[in-house]
Design an enzyme around this catalytic site. Structure first.
Site, PDB file in Angstrom:
ATOM      1  CD  GLU A  49       5.751 -54.601   3.114  1.00 27.57           C
ATOM      2  OE1 GLU A  49       4.986 -55.419   2.542  1.00 27.57           O
ATOM      3  OE2 GLU A  49       5.606 -54.246   4.300  1.00 27.57           O
ATOM      4  CG  PHE A 111       6.479 -58.400  16.966  1.00 24.34           C
ATOM      5  CD1 PHE A 111       5.619 -59.389  16.500  1.00 24.34           C
ATOM      6  CD2 PHE A 111       6.259 -57.091  16.570  1.00 24.34           C
ATOM      7  CE1 PHE A 111       4.560 -59.069  15.666  1.00 24.34           C
ATOM      8  CE2 PHE A 111       5.205 -56.764  15.733  1.00 24.34           C
ATOM      9  CZ  PHE A 111       4.350 -57.763  15.280  1.00 24.34           C
ATOM     10  CD  GLN A 112       6.308 -56.561  12.395  1.00 23.10           C
ATOM     11  OE1 GLN A 112       6.815 -55.452  12.546  1.00 23.10           O
ATOM     12  NE2 GLN A 112       5.158 -56.731  11.749  1.00 23.10           N
ATOM     13  CE  LYS A 161      10.823 -48.501  17.115  1.00 17.05           C
ATOM     14  NZ  LYS A 161       9.528 -49.080  17.521  1.00 17.05           N
ATOM     15  CG  MET A 475       5.522 -68.922 -21.642  1.00 15.89           C
ATOM     16  SD  MET A 475       5.642 -68.814 -23.450  1.00 15.89           S
ATOM     17  CE  MET A 475       6.447 -67.218 -23.650  1.00 15.89           C
TER      18      MET A 475
END
Lengths: 571, 186
Positions: A49, A111-112, A161, A475
């Protein structure tokens, strides 16, 4: 017309003219992926993602249009927080849609489930949790309005959802009056008195500098800037975020200021008596120690964001407004400084004494990274877009690539997000398929997000990646060499673990390698001849090479360190 | 019997250089978190904060924030607040231009020995008794923040005091011009 919330979301994106969405499906966003099959919108399936977010940023920076990303709830949403924060720091217009658990499960640790609106409050311009399907068109229209007007930025829409699954009677808001944003007024009336005071300061200035920041690009004011600079002959510095806002090859261009800025740009600001600040924000990487920054300068500060005015440096004239509008007002008022001959001759002497420089490499290598960048640029077609990660390679690219036009430089400025380069380049190529897109990356950065080259290959996005492989987190290594007595702690990465050529081939790309200058020009030609698949070149560069000039962190810009080869005659 | 904790310090509720921001916000979930988060993130100090529905109570709430104007420039606080999309309007009221009031509720353990002196304090402060039982009284004072401070100090002598203050509300003195009257719902 009855639609599901999911259909309404896709239709709303279509209404906004969205042609591409970068994303990855999952449980909570599943309903939205179904109507996507019937949509004209192209979906780019990413491998992580974070890649979706940076691709959307690259798309936005290359096209000037908002980038759109769509991911699922929970870890899908937290994985895209870094790009959101990155876009927030760099004022990049982004609309991110996240799936969410059903409204009946909100707050129950389902969940999630993840409170993504809470998490992103501080790193979005605004976010919405949509609670009914009826509100979806308004949320989408408002999100695009917020993302693209005023000071642009990322906006997140969290979509439960069950809201996506429920039905609504289709409607679409006709305009901002129907967005239900009573506290948002991006249009600003210019105060003529401010313009007059600024013009008076300019008339009195003998050592003015146009301090041009990313806001000038966001305002699409590069033509106004050029006209104003050419008429007044005021020297121009373009910050890291504004490379390309003014042509690199222009005689009035001094280049980039700041920690790794050009000597003439840094010093002109230090000695200036008037900084005409256009969409820049006095970032610590530009000012060095703030108290010692441009001590003799009066400041005209133009920014569309009122909160930037006086945040770091008090302005003598603070103008809240769009850079383009303000520049047109300056032109209309005939703003003109005094004769600048003396000022320019000083500046020319600094440019002559301290140009950007590096030493030639041995014929057997390793390569100088600056030489690689110059060679890539010399062989790149006009209009090439360049993306980078964060670190030494980014600074060298900002210094050595001749950016001639706006939206040709794509990098992570404020946030300094390693791994930005590869996905951002892919997003840029999706937005501008007509352009050659190079990602100039470091080996450390490449390892963070390289898997998106799988996306690039499978979606037919032929970007070119140049890894400046110095086998180090360069760096950090440079700072440890210079400021930590060469005590190198956790910066070694190995030049050939992973084997970048094999890795590129495994991802369906062409993998090339160059160690000597001869090999370098050969592989660049080879890469330029490939236009159907992504190409990755492993350039073996000198790990001891450092970025100069450099203003050490916390030091005054007066204490700029030039390249070692230039030091004898100075100090 | 419980031994109450001794009072350990001075009561200082009024900041050295406080300023009052009266902020009209959309009445949407999460707005308070946005404002609190902004202040925490940017290191702006809040002395007190009061939230309630405003006159346009269906859509808007009013948040009265007393800020420490030493912790950051007021202009910066207002500029950052103004960027919150749910913030509709900000009125910046300097203390000298404000009528400020605060509500204090205190429950005090009482017995025969201290009842008379307590009544005396209540009378002098203009506080009233709003609840009583055999061992305690609950009293109320609505007044200026300074008078609430003074009342609080007067109650220090009582062994068991449970004290609640609302934080102040403020409106501009009549005839005062507001700093940002031009902004607001359009």
């Amino acid at each position: 017309m009855q639609l599901t919330g999911a259909q309404a979301l896709i239709k709303s994106l279509e209404q906004q003219g969205v042609d591409t969405v970068f994303g990855l499906p999952g449980g909570a966003i599943l309903p939205v992926y179904d109507p996507l099959l019937d949509s004209s919108i192209r979906h780019i399936l990413v491998r992580h993602e974070q890649g979706a977010g940076h691709m959307a940023e690259g798309y936005a920076l290359a096209t000037g249009r908002p980038g759109v990303a769509m991911v699922t709830s929970g870890p899908g949403s937290t994985n895209i927080v870094t790009p959101i924060a990155n876009a927030h720091m760099d004022s990049t217009p982004l609309v991110v849609v996240t799936g969410q658990v059903a409204t009946s499960s909100l707050g129950l640790d389902a969940f999630q489930e993840c409170d993504i609106t809470g998490i992103t409050m501080g790193v979005t311009k605004h976010n919405f949790l949509v609670r009914t399907a009826h509100d979806i068109p308004r949320a989408v229209a408002a999100a695009f309005h917020l993302a693209t007007t005023g000071r642009p930025g990322p906006v997140l829409i969290d979509l439960p959802k069950d809201v996506a699954q429920s039905t609504m009677e289709w409607w679409y808001p006709a305009g901002p009056d129907e967005y239900d944003l009573p506290g948002y007024h991006p249009l600003i009336d210019l105060d003529e008195a401010d313009v007059e005071r600024a013009v008076a300061l300019m008339a009195a200035a003998e050592r003015p500098v146009l301090y041009v920041g990313g806001g000038t690009l966001k305002s699409r004011a590069t033509a106004e800037l050029r006209a104003f600079a050419e008429r007044t002959r005021i020297p121009v510095v373009t910050t890291l975020m504004a490379r390309g806002a003014f042509p690199h090859s222009h005689e009035l261009n001094l280049g980039m200021p700041g920690m790794h800025g050009l000597y003439a740009a840094v010093t002109a600001m230090q000695r200036s008596d008037l900084l005409i600040t256009l969409g820049a924000r006095f970032d610590d990487r530009v000012t060095g120690r703030t108290a010692a920054f441009a001590p003799g300068a009066r400041v005209i500060h133009v920014d569309i964001d009122r909160a930037e005015l006086g945040k770091i440096r008090q302005a003598d004239v603070a103008i809240q407004g769009d850079v383009g509008t303000v520049l047109r007002a300056f032109e209309a008022a005939g703003a003109m400084p005094a004769r600048l001959d003396t000022w320019w001759s000083e500046i020319r002497s600094w440019q002559a004494a301290y140009p950007l420089t590096y030493e030639d490499e041995p014929t057997e290598g390793p390569l100088r990274p600056q030489h690689v960048i110059e060679s890539l640029a010399a062989n790149a077609p006009e209009g090439t877009i360049v993306a980078s990660g964060v670190g030494q390679h980014q600074m060298w690219t900002a210094q050595f690539w001749p950016f001639e036009e706006p939206n040709s430089w794509i990098n992570s400025g404020g946030a300094g997000t390693m791994g930005f380069g590869v996905p951002a380049a892919i997003g840029a190529k999706v937005g501008r398929p007509d352009r050659t897109v190079w990602c100039i990356d470091g080996d450390g950065c490449f390892q963070m997000t390289a898997q998106e080259l799988v996306t690039a290959r499978s979606e037919g996005i032929p970007v070119k990646v140049a890894i400046l492989n110095n086998s180090h987190l360069g760096m950090v290594r440079q700072w440890q060499e210079m400021f930590y007595d060469e005590r190198y702690s956790e910066v070694y990465l190995s030049p050939d673990l992973p084997d970048y050529v094999q890795w590129a081939e495994a991802m369906g790309c062409v993998g090339l390698r160059a160690t000597t200058p001869k090999e370098m020009s050969d592989v660049i030609d080879e890469a330029n001849a490939i236009n159907d698949v992504p190409v990755v070149i492993d350039f073996r560069v000198d790990a001891t090479e450092k970025v100069f000039p450099m203003v050490p962190a916390g030091a005054s810009n007066d204490d700029i360190l030039v390249h070692p080869s230039q030091r004898k005659e100075t100090r | 019997m419980n031994t109450p904790e001794p009072f350990a310090g001075e009561v200082v509720h009024s900041p050295v250089r406080h300023h009052i921001l009266s902020v009209l916000v959309e009445n949407k979930s999460g707005v308070l978190a946005r404002i609190a988060g902004l202040f925490a993130r940017r290191g702006f100090n809040i002395y007190s904060l009061a939230v309630a529905p405003s006159e346009r109570h269906a859509r808007f709430s009013r948040i009265t924030i007393v800020v420490d104007a030493e912790s950051a420039p007021l202009e910066q606080m207002m500029g950052q607040l103004d960027k919150l999309v749910n913030v509709v309007d900000i009125w910046d009221i300097a203390p000298k231009d404000a009528v400020e009031r605060e509500l204090l509720l205190a429950t005090i353990a009482t017995d025969v020995s201290n009842r008379t002196s307590l009544l005396d304090i209540l009378g002098r402060a203009g506080a009233s008794i709003i609840d009583v039982d055999p061992g305690a009284v609950t009293v109320m004072l609505a007044g200026t923040p300074a008078s609430c401070d003074e009342f609080e100090r007067a109650l220090e002598d009582y062994s068991s005091v449970e004290l609640h203050r609302t934080g102040r509300l403020a409106v501009p003195r009549l005839g005062q011009e507001l700093t940002n009257p031009e902004r607001g719902p359009r």
